[in-house]
Every structure is written in C-alpha cells, then in structure tokens.
Design a protein around this motif. Sequence first.
Motif, PDB file in Angstrom:
ATOM      1  N   LYS A 106      24.222  56.569  98.971  1.00 28.10           N
ATOM      2  CA  LYS A 106      23.218  57.324  98.229  1.00 28.10           C
ATOM      3  C   LYS A 106      23.868  58.299  97.239  1.00 28.10           C
ATOM      4  N   LEU A 107      24.976  58.893  97.640  1.00 28.28           N
ATOM      5  CA  LEU A 107      25.654  59.828  96.740  1.00 28.28           C
ATOM      6  C   LEU A 107      26.380  59.116  95.605  1.00 28.28           C
ATOM      7  N   GLY A 108      26.888  57.928  95.859  1.00 25.53           N
ATOM      8  CA  GLY A 108      27.605  57.187  94.824  1.00 25.53           C
ATOM      9  C   GLY A 108      29.096  56.992  95.109  1.00 25.53           C
ATOM     10  N   TRP A 109      29.543  57.348  96.301  1.00 22.60           N
ATOM     11  CA  TRP A 109      30.975  57.281  96.640  1.00 22.60           C
ATOM     12  C   TRP A 109      31.520  55.851  96.717  1.00 22.60           C
ATOM     13  N   THR A 110      30.672  54.857  96.802  1.00 27.03           N
ATOM     14  CA  THR A 110      31.183  53.479  96.954  1.00 27.03           C
ATOM     15  C   THR A 110      31.171  52.717  95.633  1.00 27.03           C
ATOM     16  N   PRO A 120      35.144  56.115  92.327  1.00 29.90           N
ATOM     17  CA  PRO A 120      34.745  56.712  93.602  1.00 29.90           C
ATOM     18  C   PRO A 120      35.161  55.839  94.785  1.00 29.90           C
ATOM     19  N   ALA A 121      35.002  54.528  94.671  1.00 27.42           N
ATOM     20  CA  ALA A 121      35.350  53.628  95.775  1.00 27.42           C
ATOM     21  C   ALA A 121      36.842  53.695  96.096  1.00 27.42           C
ATOM     22  N   VAL A 122      37.667  53.761  95.068  1.00 29.44           N
ATOM     23  CA  VAL A 122      39.119  53.837  95.277  1.00 29.44           C
ATOM     24  C   VAL A 122      39.489  55.155  95.950  1.00 29.44           C
ATOM     25  N   ILE A 170      34.771  49.145 102.229  1.00 27.80           N
ATOM     26  CA  ILE A 170      34.218  50.117 101.270  1.00 27.80           C
ATOM     27  C   ILE A 170      33.108  49.479 100.429  1.00 27.80           C
ATOM     28  N   LEU A 171      33.342  48.260  99.978  1.00 27.11           N
ATOM     29  CA  LEU A 171      32.386  47.617  99.064  1.00 27.11           C
ATOM     30  C   LEU A 171      31.328  46.793  99.804  1.00 27.11           C
TER      31      LEU A 171
END
Lengths: 460, 460
Positions: B262-266, B332-334, B182-183
């Motif tokens: 790009k959206l910010g989910w990570t 968001p990443a979690v 994810i990261l």
Amino acid sequence: MKHILVIGAGRSASSLIQYLLNQAGPQNWKVTVGDVSADLVEMKTQGHPASRAIVFDVHDKAQRETEIQAADIVISMLPASMHIEVARDCVRFRKHLVTASYVSKEIAELDQAAKKAGIILLNEIGLDPGIDHMSAMQVIDRVHKDGGQLVSFRSYCGGLVAPEYNDNPWGYKFSWNPRNVILAGQGTAQFIENGSYKYIPYNRLFLQTEKVEVKDHGTFEAYANRDSLSYRKPYGLNKIPTMFRGTLRMPGYCKAWNTFVKLGWTDDTFTIVDSENLTYRDLMEAFLPGKGDVKERLRAFMGIDMDTAILEKLEWLGLFSERRISLVNASPAVILQALLEEKWKLKAEDKDMIVMQHEFEYHPAADTDDEPAGGEAPCYATSVKTKKITSSLVVKGENSVYTAMAQTVGLPVAIAAGLILNEKIQARGVLIPTIKEIYEPVLNELEHFGIRFVEESFMC
Amino acid sequence: MKHILVIGAGRSASSLIQYLLNQAGPQNWKVTVGDVSADLVEMKTQGHPASRAIVFDVHDKAQRETEIQAADIVISMLPASMHIEVARDCVRFRKHLVTASYVSKEIAELDQAAKKAGIILLNEIGLDPGIDHMSAMQVIDRVHKDGGQLVSFRSYCGGLVAPEYNDNPWGYKFSWNPRNVILAGQGTAQFIENGSYKYIPYNRLFLQTEKVEVKDHGTFEAYANRDSLSYRKPYGLNKIPTMFRGTLRMPGYCKAWNTFVKLGWTDDTFTIVDSENLTYRDLMEAFLPGKGDVKERLRAFMGIDMDTAILEKLEWLGLFSERRISLVNASPAVILQALLEEKWKLKAEDKDMIVMQHEFEYHPAADTDDEPAGGEAPCYATSVKTKKITSSLVVKGENSVYTAMAQTVGLPVAIAAGLILNEKIQARGVLIPTIKEIYEPVLNELEHFGIRFVEESFMC
C-alpha cells in the motif's frame, strides 16, 4: 509562397489545420495535409483553395522524403513514437519541424545536427505539454526578473466536458485518447513538497487527491501526475521546495475511479478467460470476494471508500447489468475502455472544456513592498512574507470536432509554425517553448482565440 | 560408467549434487559439476572421487558442446532463461536433460525434435513446480481410477523458516530467491471457485488471504498465486469447479506485507531520487501523506488495516530508524530487498521448512459406500455426498546449505536423472512429471529422504 506540410489529420489537428488555412491567404501559404486516411484529410481541409490533401504514409520513405523536401516547415501531429523518421529527414533536408509531443531521447540526440542545419525542432508546444510550459514560464521569468524566489509551484490541468453539456454522474467525457485515461497513474507518482520527496503508488493515487478552486468555475479535484520532478530542470527551478503537477477531474470522479483500481478493472497485463461470454455483472462478481448480492458485496468490500454516489456511477455504466461484454480475449482495461468509449462519448453538439491552473508562491525581493491586489489567500508555504499568484485558463470547445482540446493542442503548434516561417523565432536546435522568444508571441496570439490566462495575486 | 553433467551449483543444487555423489559409487556414475564460480563447484563437490569440478560458462558455445557431448545426461540448475541453449544442444547430441524450471515456450517447441532424437527433456521436477505436480497427480489419478469426480482442488506451498529457528516477528527467512519474494503477486491472481472465475489484483492480494490448517503443524495463511487456472489442463481437470493455488506464510505476515504494497515499497519500476542519502525513516515519510509523527501518520494512513503487531514488524526491520539506505539509484523494491536480505538471512545453523498441502474434494463413484477413516471435516463444496482428502508434506532442512528447499528442489531432479540413466523412464519428448511412470518411482525414492506426504480422508 511558403509551403507547410502537416502530417496527421486526427482529432488534435482540426483547429491547427483550420488556423493555417485561414491564415493561408494573407500570409501567402500553401498547406499540404497528409494522413493515412483520405476521408480525414478531405474532412479537415474541405477543399480550401490553399490546401492540398494527400494520402500520406510516414513509413513510405520515398513519399516522406519528397514531401518534406517540398516543404518550408513540417508539422507532425502523428503519435509521438512516429516523429523520429520525420525529424531525421527534417535535419537532412534543413526543414523546420514542430510537434506537440514530448522530446524523446532520439529527438534530443538531433540537437547538434539541427543547429548545424540551421533549423528548429520545436516540440511540446501543444496543451500539456505546451501551453503549460509557456504560461508557467511567463510568470516564473517575471518573478525571477523582479528578484523573487519561488518556493512552491503547483500546476493542474484537465480535459473535461463543459458542465452545461454534462449528462452523466461522472462529469467526464473523452476529448482525447481514452486508453490513456484508463491506464492513467499506473506506477508511482513522484513530487516534492516542502523539500521532501513524496511518492504515491497507484493503489492509493485516486484516494489521495487535492481540492482545487478555480475562480468563477468552482471546485475540481486533482490526482498527482506521474512525474512532477522532471519539470524542475527545464523551468530553472532545481532548488524549489514544492513542485506538484496534477490532473483535474470533477469532484467525486477520483473516489469512484478508485473502485476500478481496487477491484482490478484497469489491469491491462492479462486477459479475462471467456471474456466474450461474460456479462459486466459476471466480471464484477469475479473481482469481488464472497457470495451473495453483488452490490452488497461491493459495499462491504470497499468499506469506508464506498458511498451511494459511487454506486450510482457504477450503475450508470451498466456494470451490474446482464449485458454481455462480447470482446474476445480482452484484458480488464480493454473491457472497461470499450464500455467507457460508448458511455463517455462526446456527442456532436457537446462542448468539452480545458481547465489549467498554476499556483505560484514566492518570496519577493527584499526591497519590494507593494501589496498585491487580491488580498489574502491560503498558501502552502508558511514563511513570513510569501506572495501567491494563481494563473488560470478555462477554454470551452465549439463542438465535438473543434474541441477545446483540439484548439489548445493545435493552435500553439500552428502559431509557432507561422512565427518560424515569418522568422520571428531565431532559436535553433531541439527546443521546448520555455524561452521568451517563443512563449511570448505564441501566448499573445492565443489570446485572439480566447485562450487567455487570468491572473490573481495574494499575500499569504 | 555413466556420465552426468550438472550445470549450476547454486543454492538449489546442494542436495542434488550430494545425492548424485553418494550414488556414484554403487551406480558407477561420474559426476561433472560446472558453474561460473570455481569456489561454488569446489564447495559442493568437496573433492569426491566420482566428481569433476569445472568452471563452466553456458554462453561458451565450444565448452558447452564439448561437455554436453561427453555426458549421458545433463541436469541444468541454471536460471530458467538460460536453459534453452543447453536444451537445443541436448537435442542435437541426443542427451537427456532434466531441469526444475517451468517449461518455456522455446523449450516446448523442442518436443517433436526431442522425440525424434529419442531423448527426454524433463522439466518442472523440483519442489514447486515438481513435487506439487507429482503428489497431486498421485491422488488425482487414484480418485479418477476409483471412478470419483473431483470438484475442488486447493493446493498450498510455502518455503519458511522452521518455527524453532524463528527469531523474528515476521516468522520468515529467505530460503530462495529474495527478489521473487519482494515482487511476489504483482499483477492479478486468477483462480476458479464454484464454477466462477475469480480475480484478485495486487493491491488487495495480501488482505484477501485464507487460513490453512496443517495437521500437527498448526495454522498458516495463504495468498493466491498468480495463475491457478493453467494447472487445470496438465492435471486433466479442465472442468473442475474449484481450483486454487496459494503461497503459505506464518499468520500475520500477509497483513504486514500489505503495508509495503500500500505504501509503495515493492515498486521496482522507478528509482528513488537521492536514495543513497535518505534514511529508512525518510523513505517511510516520503510514502506517507501529511506531516507529523511518522508512526502516527502510518497508523492513520493504514486505518483498519493497521495494528500493533504490524507496527512491531516494521519497527523490527528498522524502517523508522535514521540509518542511511546507502544504495545509489535504487528502486523501492531494491531498497526493501537489501534490507530484508540482511534481516531475514538464514543463519548457518538455522533450519528452513517446506510446507505443502493439497486439499481434494470429490464425488465418489456411485457404487462406493465405504466411509473414510478421518471422520467429518469442513469442506468448500456443499454437495450431498462429498469426500475430502488432504495430503501434506512438511520438510525441515539440515542447515543453511542443505536446506529443506535444496532437498525438495534438488532431490527429485537427481532421482529422476538416475531413473532415466537406469532406463526406468521410457517417455520421450518435453515432459513434466504428471505421468505415473515418473511420479511413482520419484515419490517412492523421496520417502527414503523423509520427503513423505501424510494423507487424511474425511466425509464432508
């Protein structure tokens, strides 16, 4: 005779010290100004008879305790992280404290002790935070008092160069901490719009901007601040459907700044190998894929996000030049900052400009039917009966020392300190200036210095 | 009888423990396996007569000292940050240590003490780092021995699902730490190409990918690893003009992953307000500007970076669904990780796949004129006489426990431990397997387990 201790005589303290010294005679004040730099305290106090200029090290416990005990009120203009020891001493010795910084967790924990000591620890009373709180709360309290219900609050602020002193294609010069400008927006911006939380990550923050019209001052653009949500609680707007805070720049700035973000120039997490021997062009090349002419590659790389105006801005900074960076083990952000500090320096005769604008939308109380004066205006909310108020402030500096930034940060601090000394403020504990007892007299006094909000009302 | 202590019985330790227990009879070894989870040690040792399964807490100083003193060699499969206390005890009690983790600063500082104690602290002997070092150095040493000069080294590795067990449009399932997936890539990737340093920030890392052809296994795509530069020194390639390391994914993965970036989910730096009550669609909406149909907005927002294949991938994950996130105070990443752990889970019968490929280009010694066997190939270098060697490894797992990941991470560790016990490795101090004394016997033994590199040579 009352005794004021000012700690920190840097950029933001100029107008503050000037105000205190001008008032010192009539008010019978003595003003001690301390800073680690002897030059700075001499320059800012200029041998004024009511002043005492001292070299002061906040980490020198004995000196700190002695000076705080000798004062009636302490003003700390130190960097935010250095306030806490001062604040603890203020509680211990029962001295009031005023700062322009955000309330830290450590400071907040002193609330009960400060109340018990009968003192006020007043924070966030500069420009932003400070004047923003006060001017917003003045309107919010009035709307609430009249039975209105706020449905949208958008607030913008920018520290810019006055247009008539602008001589560069970015329309920007530094009037405060350059590092904060370079790193601005890293993370994810959050706000709420029509009842939905919205998030904008750094990678598109400077593309997703808004146009902001300020009466008599034209159009600006705004990018979203990191956290608009945390302002809901102190403003008593927990249920407001739209709350947005943004930073103002001249049109075109954000799209050009996005080039730095996209290329990687604002990264402060690693150092560029061999940075001292590279030229700006070399580093530009290192961020670009492919081979060939660097400007053509940049154009291809940025695609729809690139235009001639951006290229001109980058060229003006010398980013395609063979000039050497000459910084050892520097991060991209450090390299960019050093260049911009040179290019965006406020010259001695330059005037900076502060622009702040609040935009309130509200449902008036059911029994009011008076039409606002300003006619109709485009509103964000789409409800049947909505009114809009804009409240704007534009301040220009005198020169590169007595800047609009120094005035708007320092004067509210100084005025508040005077009000506390004169027992015009009775509130105690850890506070920010969202209460009428503080914001009303401070805003009134600011008007004498040309720091005056212009309000307009509209039907949506 | 020699006594081996294995600390940590998690995912990567399965094949390692299996190897040690299979060898325990003929080699006269006793194998103690310790983990905080009793279930895990029972499951991995399965009552094997040479095994001793213990509940082991690395932070329990007394237990740690007792067990390490009782061992002849220690294998630590703990998370990297937990090795240091084990390593210090190993130095103190003069016991060898083997790990699959990167050499930390603290471990590196033990070098002199380890040499003085007559022990080896062997690290980075898993897959990546590990097999990558060994297989690369085998070719690099040979090229250098033959008088060749390396001009380009590109190395790729990916832990994937075997294509015949893939049943999702991403072509990916987790065979190792999901959080790292994810990261992955946050920061700036750095490498060197044709003598120029190159930097790719996170915001475009997954767009600036390369195609990688692996013989008999088709095409993969690769994004750049964080730091390709630091490999130059341990490989003795300080002056190499091109050095690149990348991570392999199935074609299409990276461009789709870029949507999350790009959206910010990570983003893992802040928590989503009210995350437990939002649906996946709500959060998708919160990341998108504007109003209206969420898929249309996403398409407009991503512009040229969006296509049907990406939309299908996002849809398959349920990101447009009204299903609730049900995680409190989650970043968001979690949130993304929890969803992907469910969707990208390796099923019991699934087989994972490890793909590694090195691509070397070199100028042969002036007196060699033998033509390589493989004919001509496209090369990155453009010099007159350049030869190219590709060295590839593809390993498929047995099932979701004895994965290719567990084999390729664990077997080199186990094999190296055996070699040290049998005094086949004389080197002492803090080491990584870049020396022939280590890589040659380990790579030879790995071939018995089907972990075998296929080499091809070409003229450029």
